[in-house]
Scaffold this motif. Structure first.
Motif, mmCIF file in Angstrom:
data_model
loop_
_atom_site.group_PDB
_atom_site.id
_atom_site.type_symbol
_atom_site.label_atom_id
_atom_site.label_comp_id
_atom_site.label_asym_id
_atom_site.label_seq_id
_atom_site.Cartn_x
_atom_site.Cartn_y
_atom_site.Cartn_z
ATOM 1 N N UNK A 232 -106.632 -55.883 -47.761
ATOM 2 C CA UNK A 232 -107.665 -55.789 -48.790
ATOM 3 C C UNK A 232 -107.118 -56.124 -50.178
ATOM 4 N N UNK A 233 -105.813 -56.440 -50.232
ATOM 5 C CA UNK A 233 -105.219 -56.851 -51.489
ATOM 6 C C UNK A 233 -104.460 -55.778 -52.232
ATOM 7 N N UNK A 234 -104.315 -54.605 -51.623
ATOM 8 C CA UNK A 234 -103.570 -53.527 -52.271
ATOM 9 C C UNK A 234 -102.073 -53.733 -52.073
ATOM 10 N N UNK A 235 -101.303 -53.394 -53.081
ATOM 11 C CA UNK A 235 -99.843 -53.439 -53.005
ATOM 12 C C UNK A 235 -99.342 -52.046 -52.661
ATOM 13 N N UNK A 236 -98.603 -51.933 -51.572
ATOM 14 C CA UNK A 236 -98.214 -50.629 -51.057
ATOM 15 C C UNK A 236 -96.744 -50.316 -51.287
ATOM 16 N N UNK A 237 -96.475 -49.065 -51.576
ATOM 17 C CA UNK A 237 -95.121 -48.525 -51.593
ATOM 18 C C UNK A 237 -95.166 -47.241 -50.776
ATOM 19 N N UNK A 238 -94.254 -47.112 -49.822
ATOM 20 C CA UNK A 238 -94.216 -45.928 -48.962
ATOM 21 C C UNK A 238 -92.961 -45.124 -49.262
ATOM 22 N N UNK A 239 -93.135 -43.841 -49.486
ATOM 23 C CA UNK A 239 -92.016 -42.907 -49.642
ATOM 24 C C UNK A 239 -92.137 -41.897 -48.513
ATOM 25 N N UNK A 240 -91.053 -41.592 -47.839
ATOM 26 C CA UNK A 240 -91.155 -40.687 -46.691
ATOM 27 C C UNK A 240 -90.191 -39.510 -46.785
ATOM 28 N N UNK A 241 -90.544 -38.464 -46.036
ATOM 29 C CA UNK A 241 -89.652 -37.325 -45.888
ATOM 30 C C UNK A 241 -88.959 -37.403 -44.535
ATOM 31 N N UNK A 242 -88.552 -36.234 -44.048
ATOM 32 C CA UNK A 242 -87.862 -36.208 -42.757
ATOM 33 C C UNK A 242 -87.345 -34.827 -42.414
ATOM 34 N N UNK A 243 -88.019 -33.805 -42.951
ATOM 35 C CA UNK A 243 -87.568 -32.430 -42.754
ATOM 36 C C UNK A 243 -87.304 -32.032 -41.315
ATOM 37 N N UNK A 244 -88.259 -32.249 -40.390
ATOM 38 C CA UNK A 244 -88.044 -31.852 -38.996
ATOM 39 C C UNK A 244 -86.844 -32.545 -38.351
ATOM 40 N N UNK A 245 -86.656 -33.830 -38.639
ATOM 41 C CA UNK A 245 -85.523 -34.567 -38.076
ATOM 42 C C UNK A 245 -84.209 -34.054 -38.643
ATOM 43 N N UNK A 246 -84.213 -33.693 -39.923
ATOM 44 C CA UNK A 246 -83.009 -33.122 -40.535
ATOM 45 C C UNK A 246 -82.700 -31.771 -39.904
ATOM 46 N N UNK A 247 -83.733 -30.948 -39.756
ATOM 47 C CA UNK A 247 -83.554 -29.627 -39.142
ATOM 48 C C UNK A 247 -82.988 -29.753 -37.737
ATOM 49 N N UNK A 248 -83.516 -30.705 -36.963
ATOM 50 C CA UNK A 248 -83.050 -30.906 -35.589
ATOM 51 C C UNK A 248 -81.579 -31.294 -35.553
ATOM 52 N N UNK A 249 -81.184 -32.195 -36.454
ATOM 53 C CA UNK A 249 -79.792 -32.636 -36.485
ATOM 54 C C UNK A 249 -78.869 -31.516 -36.941
ATOM 55 N N UNK A 250 -79.298 -30.744 -37.945
ATOM 56 C CA UNK A 250 -78.481 -29.628 -38.425
ATOM 57 C C UNK A 250 -78.303 -28.578 -37.333
ATOM 58 N N UNK A 251 -79.363 -28.349 -36.551
ATOM 59 C CA UNK A 251 -79.283 -27.400 -35.441
ATOM 60 C C UNK A 251 -78.316 -27.905 -34.383
ATOM 61 N N UNK A 252 -78.413 -29.189 -34.077
ATOM 62 C CA UNK A 252 -77.513 -29.799 -33.088
ATOM 63 C C UNK A 252 -76.057 -29.672 -33.521
ATOM 64 N N UNK A 253 -75.818 -29.848 -34.810
ATOM 65 C CA UNK A 253 -74.454 -29.774 -35.342
ATOM 66 C C UNK A 253 -74.034 -28.353 -35.690
ATOM 67 N N UNK A 254 -74.959 -27.403 -35.471
ATOM 68 C CA UNK A 254 -74.688 -25.985 -35.747
ATOM 69 C C UNK A 254 -74.327 -25.752 -37.223
ATOM 70 N N UNK A 255 -75.086 -26.411 -38.117
ATOM 71 C CA UNK A 255 -74.887 -26.260 -39.561
ATOM 72 C C UNK A 255 -76.004 -25.362 -40.106
ATOM 73 N N UNK A 256 -75.614 -24.257 -40.722
ATOM 74 C CA UNK A 256 -76.602 -23.326 -41.270
ATOM 75 C C UNK A 256 -77.244 -23.918 -42.527
ATOM 76 N N UNK A 257 -78.514 -23.624 -42.718
ATOM 77 C CA UNK A 257 -79.228 -24.117 -43.895
ATOM 78 C C UNK A 257 -80.235 -23.077 -44.362
ATOM 79 N N UNK A 258 -80.485 -23.066 -45.672
ATOM 80 C CA UNK A 258 -81.460 -22.135 -46.240
ATOM 81 C C UNK A 258 -82.372 -22.897 -47.190
#
Length: 258
Positions: free
Chosen positions: A31-57
């Motif tokens: 439709x002619x719009x110019x897009x910019x996408x910014x993303x998060x990733x909290x669940x994926x970070x949490x999963x990796x930290x859990x796998x690596x047994x790294x505590x986070x708060x």
């Protein structure tokens, strides 16, 4: 450049976004719009930290980021999540390139409060000229919220804050937070719109809490004369391309507030 839309995709939504969502985004582009996408990733970070047994708060809705956590955050955001989202956008016919905020000094930052949050950054500058070059040749930037500071120090940026800063710097006409919740809820009812003044009172009253706090504050901070309102929507809506079909919470400037 007009008709720039910044879409912030929440980390909790990326894996569950339907094929229709990407079709809708492609329609915005056509439709002619110019897009910019910014993303998060909290669940994926949490999963990796859990796998690596790294505590986070979490402190004030933000992940306290130590040096080991920063390594994981960058690996997950700039690697796994950014690549996956960029691939899905390209598959949907949207020419996209994945970027970290540290690429071309796209986002520079300083520590928000190192003692309290660790390597959580506060954006000091956005390389708007670089983004304009990309969208000027039809490329959609897909940005992982990692920023660079003095001496090459990397900072974890809240994705909502990053999206707001990008929208403000680029002069976007629309900023849409794509999430997995309908919007701001009060007594199990959706608030169709709130003002910037309302938001702090709702935070004080506990109506807006947890991860919604930085989302709403980022929306408020991005408001300016050319961007008078920001919207928080559910990414699984079937008609994201039609403004009249969007259901969520619109955040507006208070009357008389400059």
């Amino acid at each position: 450049m007009k008709d720039i839309v910044v879409l912030k995709c929440g980390g909790s939504t990326i894996d569950t976004l339907s094929e229709q969502f990407f079709t809708n985004i492609a329609s915005l582009k056509k439709a002619g719009l110019n897009l910019i996408v910014v993303h998060g990733g909290g669940p994926a970070i949490k999963e990796m930290l859990t796998t690596l047994n790294v505590d986070t708060v979490f402190v004030d809705g933000l992940r306290k980021t130590t040096a080991p956590i920063m390594d994981v955050v960058e690996q997950v955001l700039a690697g796994k999540v950014n690549n996956a989202l960029t691939a899905k956008l390209n598959y949907a016919g949207i020419s996209s390139v994945g970027l970290s905020g540290s690429d071309a000094k796209l986002m520079t930052a300083k520590a928000k409060n190192f003692k309290r949050y660790g390597y959580v950054g506060e954006i000091t500058d956005v390389n708007a000229a670089f983004l304009l070059q990309l969208i000027g040749i039809g490329i959609t930037p897909v940005i992982a919220p990692i920023a660079i500071g003095e001496n090459g120090v990397r900072y974890n940026i809240n994705a909502d804050t990053a999206a707001g800063a990008v929208a403000k710097a680029i002069g976007a006409e629309k900023l849409i937070f794509v999430t997995d919740v309908p919007g701001v809820m009060q007594d199990d009812k959706l608030l169709d719109f709130i003002t910037d003044a309302d938001s702090e009172q709702l935070i004080a009253d506990g109506v807006i809490h947890g991860g919604m706090i930085p989302k709403v504050r980022a929306a408020v901070e991005s408001l300016h004369d050319n961007l008078p309102e920001v919207m928080i929507v559910d990414g699984n809506q079937p008609k994201l391309t039609q403004n009249t079909g969007l259901v969520g919470t619109v955040i507006k400037k208070s009357i008389g507030v400059v």
